[in-house]
Every structure is written in structure tokens, then in C-alpha cells.
Design a protein around this motif. Structure first.
Motif, PDB file in Angstrom:
ATOM      1  N   ALA A   1       8.904  -9.358  -2.598  1.00 30.45           N
ATOM      2  CA  ALA A   1       8.705  -8.700  -1.299  1.00 30.45           C
ATOM      3  C   ALA A   1       7.843  -7.452  -1.481  1.00 30.45           C
ATOM      4  CB  ALA A   1      10.053  -8.345  -0.677  1.00 30.45           C
ATOM      5  N   PHE A   2       8.147  -6.640  -2.514  1.00 25.14           N
ATOM      6  CA  PHE A   2       7.377  -5.412  -2.720  1.00 25.14           C
ATOM      7  C   PHE A   2       5.958  -5.710  -3.203  1.00 25.14           C
ATOM      8  CE2 PHE A   2      11.385  -3.312  -2.131  1.00 25.14           C
ATOM      9  CZ  PHE A   2      11.046  -2.065  -1.614  1.00 25.14           C
ATOM     10  N   ALA A   3       5.802  -6.740  -4.030  1.00 24.89           N
ATOM     11  CA  ALA A   3       4.454  -7.095  -4.504  1.00 24.89           C
ATOM     12  C   ALA A   3       3.592  -7.527  -3.317  1.00 24.89           C
ATOM     13  CB  ALA A   3       4.530  -8.209  -5.549  1.00 24.89           C
ATOM     14  N   LEU A   4       4.188  -8.309  -2.389  1.00 25.65           N
ATOM     15  CA  LEU A   4       3.430  -8.760  -1.218  1.00 25.65           C
ATOM     16  C   LEU A   4       3.062  -7.582  -0.321  1.00 25.65           C
ATOM     17  CD1 LEU A   4       5.306 -12.067  -0.337  1.00 25.65           C
ATOM     18  CD2 LEU A   4       2.916 -11.840  -1.041  1.00 25.65           C
ATOM     19  N   ALA A   5       3.920  -6.535  -0.341  1.00 33.40           N
ATOM     20  CA  ALA A   5       3.634  -5.343   0.476  1.00 33.40           C
ATOM     21  C   ALA A   5       2.633  -4.416  -0.229  1.00 33.40           C
ATOM     22  CB  ALA A   5       4.930  -4.604   0.772  1.00 33.40           C
ATOM     23  N   GLY A   6       2.186  -4.799  -1.429  1.00 34.49           N
ATOM     24  CA  GLY A   6       1.143  -4.028  -2.106  1.00 34.49           C
ATOM     25  C   GLY A   6       1.648  -3.063  -3.164  1.00 34.49           C
ATOM     26  N   ALA A   7       2.965  -3.046  -3.425  1.00 32.75           N
ATOM     27  CA  ALA A   7       3.491  -2.123  -4.437  1.00 32.75           C
ATOM     28  C   ALA A   7       3.061  -2.574  -5.840  1.00 32.75           C
ATOM     29  CB  ALA A   7       5.007  -2.069  -4.343  1.00 32.75           C
ATOM     30  N   ARG A   8       2.974  -1.609  -6.762  1.00 28.64           N
ATOM     31  CA  ARG A   8       2.542  -1.958  -8.126  1.00 28.64           C
ATOM     32  C   ARG A   8       3.707  -2.108  -9.093  1.00 28.64           C
ATOM     33  NH1 ARG A   8      -3.157   0.242  -8.923  1.00 28.64           N
ATOM     34  NH2 ARG A   8      -2.601   0.306 -11.117  1.00 28.64           N
ATOM     35  N   TRP A   9       4.846  -1.452  -8.785  1.00 28.63           N
ATOM     36  CA  TRP A   9       5.951  -1.481  -9.755  1.00 28.63           C
ATOM     37  C   TRP A   9       6.463  -2.887 -10.095  1.00 28.63           C
ATOM     38  CZ3 TRP A   9      10.546  -3.697  -8.527  1.00 28.63           C
ATOM     39  CH2 TRP A   9      10.918  -3.756  -7.197  1.00 28.63           C
TER      40      TRP A   9
END
Ligand code: HEM
Length: 133
Positions: free
Chosen positions: A28-36
Motif C-alpha cells: 500500500a505504501f509503495a503504491l502511494a510512492g513511499a520509499r521505505w
């Protein structure tokens, strides 16, 4: 080793829940553009959990009687685990467009829920078994 069956089963289920939750969060965070989600410590945490999951799974397979798997639920589960892993790789890095990654992410979560149902029901129909079985 059968005397450790309950503990090994708990380790397997615990790792399953951790593994699924971490994938859901990272995806979910990767799809939202997060790098962690792509950071090395997060990836190593994921490898560690998945190795624990698989090790406990193989121990369960080796200590349980083969008759328990006679209806093919374990074989179905294994095929779907491969599908889940491929979808996960496409969702996290290999999918070329955001639409492909999003589709693979949702499909991977659905496959995960299917695998969980197959394991719970001890039947290839999984969650559908009470209605169609
Ligand atoms: C995404 C991957 C996986 C998920 C979601 C999953 C889920 C589960 C769950 C929820 C259970 C407990 C079922 C119950 O309540 O009796 C279970 C048990 C089990 N799983 Fe998995 N599992 C996964 C991967 C694997 C793999 C790769 C193997 C085999 C190599 C495996 C072999 C087993 C075995 C033998 C049991 C014991 C069933 C019993 O105690 O009767 N699992 N799994």
C-alpha cells in the motif's frame, strides 16, 4: 517431533499473519510512492519472516500423516503460494505501470485470503467449502 506440533503450528500461523500484514502495508505504501517499503532492513525483515513461515510449514508437512493431505488441499495451497509470490514481486517492483502494480497487489491479497481459507478448511475449495463442498 509430533509433541511439538502445536508450537510449530502456532509459529507457522504467526509468521503467516506477520507476512501477510507486512506485505499489505509495504504494498500500500509503495503504491502511494513511499520509499521505505524498498529499504534493505524492511526487505530483510520480510525475508526472515517468510523463511520462518516456510521452515515451520515444512516441519508440519514432515510430521503430519500424509493422509491429511489426501484431498489435495496442500498441493492446491502450494500452487497458489507460487502465484502469490509472483504477484507479490510484480506488485512490489516488476510491474511496469502503476495500474499493473495496483492490480497485482489486489490480486495477491485475494490469493493470500484464498490460501488462508484452504488451510483453515483443509480443502481445495477453501472458504467456499461450507457452501459447495
Ligand atoms: C501464504 C502462505 C501460507 C498461508 C497463508 C498459510 C496458512 C496456514 C494456516 C492459516 C494454517 C492453519 C490451519 C488450521 O487452522 O488448521 C496453516 C497450516 C498448515 N500449513 Fe500453511 N500457509 C502458508 C504456506 C504454507 C506452505 C508453503 C506450506 C507447505 C510447504 C504449508 C503447510 C501447512 C501445513 C502442513 C499446515 C498444518 C495443517 C494442520 O495442522 O492440520 N503452509 N497454514
Amino acid at each position: 517431533m509430533i509433541e511439538f506440533y502445536p508450537q510449530i503450528r502456532h509459529v507457522h500461523i504467526g509468521a503467516v499473519i506477520l507476512s501477510g500484514s507486512l506485505f499489505a502495508l509495504r504494498g500500500a505504501f509503495a503504491l502511494a510512492g513511499a520509499r521505505w517499503p524498498h529499504a534493505a532492513p524492511v526487505r530483510y525483515l520480510s525475508y526472515t519472516i517468510d523463511t520462518t513461515l516456510l521452515t515451520a510449514a515444512l516441519m508440519l508437512v514432515s510430521i503430519l500423516p500424509g493422509a491429511l493431505f489426501a484431498n489435495g488441499w496442500l498441493a492446491t495451497k502450494l500452487v497458489l503460494v507460487v502465484v502469490y509470490v509472483v504477484l507479490g514481486v510484480l506488485a512490489m517492483k516488476r510491474g511496469r505501470t502503476r495500474a499493473i502494480r495496483t492490480g497485482c497487489y489486489v490480486a495477491a491479497l485475494l490469493v493470500f485470503a484464498t490460501i488462508y481459507g484452504i488451510a483453515r478448511m483443509h480443502h481445495p475449495l477453501g472458504w467456499l467449502y461450507p457452501w459447495l463442498g
